[in-house]
Design an enzyme around this catalytic site. Structure first.
Site, PDB file in Angstrom:
ATOM      1  N   SER A 171      -7.146   4.309  19.213  1.00  0.00           N
ATOM      2  CA  SER A 171      -8.427   3.192  18.807  1.00  0.00           C
ATOM      3  C   SER A 171      -9.786   5.069  18.398  1.00  0.00           C
ATOM      4  O   SER A 171      -9.241   5.227  17.737  1.00  0.00           O
ATOM      5  CB  SER A 171      -9.377   2.627  19.609  1.00  0.00           C
ATOM      6  OG  SER A 171     -10.078   1.906  19.432  1.00  0.00           O
ATOM      7  N   ASP A 270      -4.322  -6.129  14.061  1.00  0.00           N
ATOM      8  CA  ASP A 270      -6.169  -5.163  14.498  1.00  0.00           C
ATOM      9  C   ASP A 270      -7.006  -5.166  12.826  1.00  0.00           C
ATOM     10  O   ASP A 270      -6.010  -5.163  11.890  1.00  0.00           O
ATOM     11  CB  ASP A 270      -4.941  -3.836  14.703  1.00  0.00           C
ATOM     12  CG  ASP A 270      -6.573  -3.533  15.462  1.00  0.00           C
ATOM     13  OD1 ASP A 270      -7.971  -3.892  14.941  1.00  0.00           O
ATOM     14  OD2 ASP A 270      -5.915  -2.210  15.541  1.00  0.00           O
ATOM     15  N   HIS A 302      -5.399  -4.901  17.839  1.00  0.00           N
ATOM     16  CA  HIS A 302      -5.761  -3.905  18.096  1.00  0.00           C
ATOM     17  C   HIS A 302      -5.217  -3.363  19.801  1.00  0.00           C
ATOM     18  O   HIS A 302      -5.615  -4.176  21.336  1.00  0.00           O
ATOM     19  CB  HIS A 302      -7.194  -3.906  18.183  1.00  0.00           C
ATOM     20  CG  HIS A 302      -7.664  -2.220  18.305  1.00  0.00           C
ATOM     21  ND1 HIS A 302      -6.700  -1.411  17.627  1.00  0.00           N
ATOM     22  CD2 HIS A 302      -8.502  -2.601  19.519  1.00  0.00           C
ATOM     23  CE1 HIS A 302      -7.938  -0.469  17.972  1.00  0.00           C
ATOM     24  NE2 HIS A 302      -9.223  -0.393  18.743  1.00  0.00           N
TER      25      HIS A 302
END
Length: 328
Positions: A171, A270, A302
């Site tokens: 991320s 995601d 995600h």
């Protein structure tokens, strides 16, 4: 003491964080703490150390079961790759002691047989960006001090092959890894004796003002992610600030990445998936001379591997990371 239900909220980043008008910040996610130490499942040992006293930045170091205290004292043993890891959390939640990260990194360290340093950079909004990037750069300098013998951490000095260093993150941690590799560049002195061989980008948090791919089909989720970035980094460029959009006009050229290999991992469900693919495709088309790899895990969202590091697809992804790190 006034309860949170009666205090006035000045800003909210649902479902993760609230800022009250009295200045109090309430994080609603990523607050759990797992202590460092011996992990029964993997045999990995970890410890926390303060690495940048001026700012209070600390790190959690991980050592695989192949390295023992006796092994440490033998300077002639085969040294291991080093992964410098930057956790996710949109720059404002989670930490190196988050149990989900701790468990996932234990598995990676055991599987890939590596030394790993997980960086606890300072978070927004208490420390707005670019504080996290500055902290991560200082952490890279701290690692580099061990190449010449000036560093004091034996787990690095005794066990690391500084010719095989990887920057990794998930991320927003992927964004940090990218910008460090750009900042190092081909002529930066940090490269003296410290070879950043590759970058591992897991579900990278890159973004942009104009929607692409699946973002256009999900305006509610797009607006939510828009709000995350504007919260941590007020900028006249908005979501096209080069810190979050590495292919925006004015962003540093991808050809300047200081590594030979890049692995980009995305998840099918995601909202950030298409940004990761765009980064990969842009890198391949650039003048960068390295080799890029792209992996997409079907049916997952995600950071699924952080949420459940023992699920079948998470272990499959860990195998991909192992292969990328240890390929000849």
């Amino acid at each position: 003491m006034i309860s949170s239900s009666k205090r006035e909220v000045s800003h909210e980043v649902p479902p993760y964080l609230r800022v009250y008008k009295d200045g109090t910040i309430e994080r609603l996610f990523g607050n759990e703490v797992a202590p460092a130490g011996f992990d029964l499942q993997t045999g990995v040992v970890s410890k926390d150390i303060l690495i940048i006293p001026e700012t209070g930045v600390s790190a959690r170091l991980y050592r695989p079961p192949s390295v023992t205290p006796t092994h440490n004292q033998n300077h002639n043993h085969n040294k291991l790759p080093l992964v410098i890891y930057f956790h996710g959390g949109a720059f404002f939640i989670s930490s190196i002691s988050d149990p989900k990260y701790h468990n996932s990194l234990n598995i990676l360290v055991a599987k890939a047989n590596i030394i790993l340093v997980s960086i606890d950079y300072r978070r927004a909004p208490e420390h707005p960006l670019p504080a996290a990037f500055h902290d991560s750069w200082a952490s890279l300098q701290w690692v580099h001090s061990h190449v010449s013998g000036a560093g004091t951490e034996a787990w690095l000095s005794d066990n690391v092959d500084f010719g095989r260093v990887f920057l990794a993150g998930d991320s927003c941690g992927s964004s940090i890894a990218h910008h460090l590799a750009i900042r190092v560049g081909p002529s930066n002195p940090v490269e003296g004796g410290l070879n950043i061989l590759g970058i591992i980008m897991i579900h990278p948090y890159f973004w942009g003002e104009e929607p692409i791919g699946s973002e256009a089909k999900n305006p509610v989720r797009k607006a939510m992610v828009d709000g995350w970035w504007r919260f941590v980094c007020p900028s006249d460029r908005g979501n096209d600030d080069p810190l979050i959009n590495p292919v925006a006009d004015g962003a540093p050229s991808l050809s300047g990445l200081a590594c030979d290999r890049v692995l980009v991992c995305v998840a099918e469900k995601d909202i950030l998936r298409d940004r990761g693919r765009l980064y990969y495709e842009s890198l391949v088309k650039s003048d960068w001379l390295g080799k890029a790899e792209f992996v997409e895990i079907q049916g997952e969202d995600h950071v699924f591997h952080i949420i459940d590091p023992n699920c079948e697809k998470a272990l499959k992804m860990i195998q991909c990371l192992d292969s990328f790190i240890n390929q000849e």
